[in-house]
Design a protein around this motif. Structure first.
Motif, short mmCIF file in Angstrom:
data_model
loop_
_atom_site.label_atom_id
_atom_site.label_comp_id
_atom_site.label_asym_id
_atom_site.label_seq_id
_atom_site.Cartn_x
_atom_site.Cartn_y
_atom_site.Cartn_z
N SER A 8 0.93 -1.22 -0.11
CA SER A 8 -0.08 0.02 -0.16
C SER A 8 0.97 1.18 0.20
CB SER A 8 -1.11 0.08 1.10
OG SER A 8 -1.54 1.20 1.40
N PHE A 9 0.64 2.22 -1.09
CA PHE A 9 1.51 3.25 -1.18
C PHE A 9 1.14 4.16 0.09
CE2 PHE A 9 4.28 3.87 -5.09
CZ PHE A 9 4.17 2.21 -5.35
N ILE A 10 -0.38 3.97 0.29
CA ILE A 10 -1.06 5.23 1.34
C ILE A 10 -0.27 4.64 2.71
CG2 ILE A 10 -3.07 5.70 2.56
CD1 ILE A 10 -2.95 6.66 -0.36
N THR A 11 -0.23 3.42 2.87
CA THR A 11 0.47 3.08 4.19
C THR A 11 1.92 3.46 4.12
OG1 THR A 11 -0.96 1.00 4.50
CG2 THR A 11 0.95 1.16 5.67
N MET A 12 2.77 3.36 3.25
CA MET A 12 3.99 3.68 3.17
C MET A 12 4.00 5.34 3.20
SD MET A 12 5.79 1.42 0.52
CE MET A 12 4.83 1.40 -1.00
N LEU A 13 3.17 6.06 2.60
CA LEU A 13 3.11 7.49 2.86
C LEU A 13 2.76 7.83 4.18
CD1 LEU A 13 2.61 10.59 2.15
CD2 LEU A 13 0.08 9.66 1.57
N SER A 14 1.93 7.16 4.93
CA SER A 14 1.98 7.30 6.31
C SER A 14 2.94 7.16 7.18
CB SER A 14 0.79 6.63 6.84
OG SER A 14 0.99 5.20 7.11
N LEU A 15 3.87 6.18 6.80
CA LEU A 15 5.10 5.85 7.47
C LEU A 15 6.17 7.01 7.45
CD1 LEU A 15 5.85 2.16 6.54
CD2 LEU A 15 5.46 3.04 8.83
N ASP A 16 6.25 7.59 6.29
CA ASP A 16 7.30 8.72 5.86
C ASP A 16 6.87 9.91 6.53
OD1 ASP A 16 9.43 9.78 4.50
OD2 ASP A 16 8.13 10.68 3.13
N ASP A 17 5.41 10.20 6.64
CA ASP A 17 4.88 11.32 7.30
C ASP A 17 5.02 11.16 8.73
OD1 ASP A 17 4.09 12.56 4.90
OD2 ASP A 17 1.80 12.44 5.19
N ALA A 18 4.82 10.02 9.49
CA ALA A 18 5.03 9.74 10.79
C ALA A 18 6.53 10.11 11.08
CB ALA A 18 4.77 8.46 11.08
N ARG A 19 7.56 9.75 10.25
CA ARG A 19 8.88 9.64 10.40
C ARG A 19 9.19 11.32 10.35
NH1 ARG A 19 11.76 12.75 7.56
NH2 ARG A 19 10.85 11.93 5.82
N ALA A 20 8.55 12.19 9.38
CA ALA A 20 8.94 13.55 9.28
C ALA A 20 8.53 14.27 10.46
CB ALA A 20 8.13 13.78 7.60
N TRP A 21 6.96 14.00 11.05
CA TRP A 21 6.66 14.68 11.76
C TRP A 21 7.51 14.42 13.34
CZ3 TRP A 21 4.68 14.19 16.90
CH2 TRP A 21 3.86 15.06 17.29
N MET A 22 7.82 13.18 13.48
CA MET A 22 8.63 12.92 14.57
C MET A 22 10.13 13.45 14.47
SD MET A 22 6.99 10.98 16.89
CE MET A 22 8.33 10.48 17.78
N ASP A 23 10.64 13.56 13.21
CA ASP A 23 11.86 14.30 13.03
C ASP A 23 11.58 15.76 13.61
OD1 ASP A 23 13.37 12.00 12.18
OD2 ASP A 23 13.37 12.83 10.04
N GLU A 24 10.77 16.46 13.24
CA GLU A 24 10.19 17.75 13.73
C GLU A 24 9.81 18.11 15.01
OE1 GLU A 24 8.15 21.69 11.59
OE2 GLU A 24 7.97 19.59 10.76
N HIS A 25 8.85 17.03 15.50
CA HIS A 25 8.34 17.43 16.72
C HIS A 25 8.58 16.30 17.57
CE1 HIS A 25 6.18 20.80 14.74
NE2 HIS A 25 5.94 19.82 13.63
N GLY A 26 9.09 15.19 17.39
CA GLY A 26 9.07 14.20 18.37
C GLY A 26 9.66 14.35 19.75
N ARG A 27 10.95 14.97 19.72
CA ARG A 27 11.33 14.91 21.03
C ARG A 27 10.69 15.91 21.97
NH1 ARG A 27 15.12 14.04 17.03
NH2 ARG A 27 16.99 12.55 17.55
#
Length: 453
Positions: free
Chosen positions: A245-264
């Motif tokens: 699923s490309f939608i699932t992979m999109l959500s993985l990349d978005d989750a990683r991007a959001w955590m890179d910016e806001h996770g800590r």
């Protein structure tokens, strides 16, 4: 008629204290999944031969996790578990597994003909499992020909495995160290010193959807530089769909991007909110359920486990009546997964509910410790595919189990396929609430290998 839509709409109006970690909120706003859903075309990429966006997304995920390579999974951690076990061992070879291992690992051993060797778990006073490096070491000494060791870290309760120590012991013996870190994806950014890949694991699977703002079945398989990446990719292709699923992979990349910016910062805010909540909840009679662990065993501070005087089963029912759903309940308490985006707000609502629930003590709020691992009568792969028959628990002593049976939570199998059902196990199963047991048939009977096989 749209029964699925009706079901999901009804569920979405409640307070979620369970997975998925997105809990109704996309990290960068809502999207129409039908509008973006696609497959491998000239403008997209191919998970099994990536050269564009997928390759870049996996490189960024690997960097955030501290891995040499990362594969995105749309088949959940189950696909990753299967791939790393297939990488680590061949038919007939041994792999060392904790007894509270996820059922997907046992299923792969049955299908691939791997020989599982189980490490027995210890239990806290509340009946929750944990393992130490010494327990793994004893099993490694008994089975020096094992190809790999699997550690679960963290488990359903947030209990961390002794990954670093066990990795050292495994590597000294020429064994790979695998880690089921399904519940620990947030550790890539929050307390990264607890992450398995940074502690020396060779292969690690993470369910991003459990604790991060990713869609269900979105996961990562991280590899150290000791791993043949091309071979690992071939193994993954054997167990995951050819149309991920490309939608699932999109959500993985978005989750990683959001955590890179806001996770800590999000993690720091949630940790402070949890600290304040635990103090206030204790004043109401609801205590920290992670406190029963030995000092040498650590836990994920982002996981909330509450012990309740009335017991976890009753507290879960009381919260459900108030529109609040927890991740799990056991005889002593409940476990909750909190959103990194608005966890503090959810804790306020939970505390408000607890203030209205009388914490009345129940002397029966504890489950008896499960029996010891029984003797094996047949190889796992033979028993799993043998002819079967259903047997009542009362009549099952002496028979051979055809599958995995246990109580969830804590998810520790008292039986796996091929093991003998002892009188102690039959008695223990009879005493457990049937709706909490896994592995029984629809009539509450045990599936046994047919006699004479």
């Amino acid at each position: 008629m749209r029964p699925m839509m009706e079901m999901l709409q009804n569920a979405s109006g409640r307070l979620s204290l369970h997975m998925p970690g997105a809990q109704g909120q996309g990290p960068f706003g809502s999207i129409d999944p039908y509008e973006l859903d696609t497959t491998e075309i000239s403008l997209t990429d191919d998970l099994y031969k990536p050269t564009g966006a997928i390759q870049r997304a996996q490189e960024l995920a690997a960097k955030s996790a501290g891995a040499a390579h990362t594969l995105m999974l749309s088949g959940g951690s189950t696909a990753g578990m299967h791939a790393m076990l297939l990488y680590a061992a061949c038919k007939g070879e041994k792999v060392i597994l904790p007894r509270n291992v996820h059922i997907s690992a046992v299923h792969l051993c049955a299908v691939a003909g791997l020989t599982p060797v189980f490490v027995p778990v210890s239990y806290t006073p509340q009946g929750r499992p944990y393992l130490t490096a010494e327990q793994y070491e004893r099993t490694m000494e008994e089975h020096p020909d094992a190809k790999a060791v699997l550690v679960l870290s963290p488990d359903y309760y947030g209990t961390l495995g002794t990954v670093g120590e066990t990795a050292k012991l495994a590597h000294e013996r020429g064994m790979l160290l695998l880690c089921d870190e399904a519940h620990g994806a947030a550790m890539n950014w929050i307390h990264p010193e607890n992450s398995a890949i940074r502690q020396g694991a060779d292969l690690v699977v993470q369910s991003a959807h459990k604790t991060l703002p990713a869609l269900t079945a979105g996961a990562w398989l991280h590899a150290a530089d000791t791993i043949d990446h091309a071979l690992l990719l071939r193994r993954l292709r054997m167990v995951q769909t050819s149309s991920p699923s490309f939608i699932t992979m999109l959500s993985l990349d978005d989750a990683r991007a959001w955590m890179d910016e806001h996770g800590r910062q999000a993690g720091a805010d949630l940790l402070q909110a949890l600290k304040d909540f635990r103090i206030k909840a204790a004043g109401l009679g609801y205590t920290d359920g992670q406190a029963g662990l030995p000092k040498a065993v650590k836990s994920d501070p982002l996981r909330l486990v509450l012990d309740a005087p009335q017991g976890g089963f009753r507290l879960e029912e009381q919260l459900e009546e108030m529109g609040i759903d927890v991740e799990l309940s056991d005889a002593c308490g409940v476990g909750c997964i909190l959103s990194l985006r608005d966890g503090a707000h959810r804790l306020e609502r939970l505390l408000s509910a607890l203030e209205r629930i009388p914490a009345t003590a129940d002397a029966t709020a504890k489950a008896p410790t499960p029996p010891a691992i029984p003797p094996r009568a047949m190889p796992l792969d033979q028993a799993a595919f043998a002819p079967t028959e259903a047997v009542t628990i009362a009549q099952a002593a002496g028979r051979v189990s055809a599958g995995q049976v246990g109580l969830y939570p804590p998810g520790v199998a008292v039986l796996t396929a091929g093991e003998t059902i002892t009188p102690e196990i039959a008695g223990w199963l009879s005493a457990m609430p049937r709706n909490r047991l896994f592995g029984l048939d629809e009539n509450g009977m045990l599936i046994c290998v047919k006699e004479g096989v």
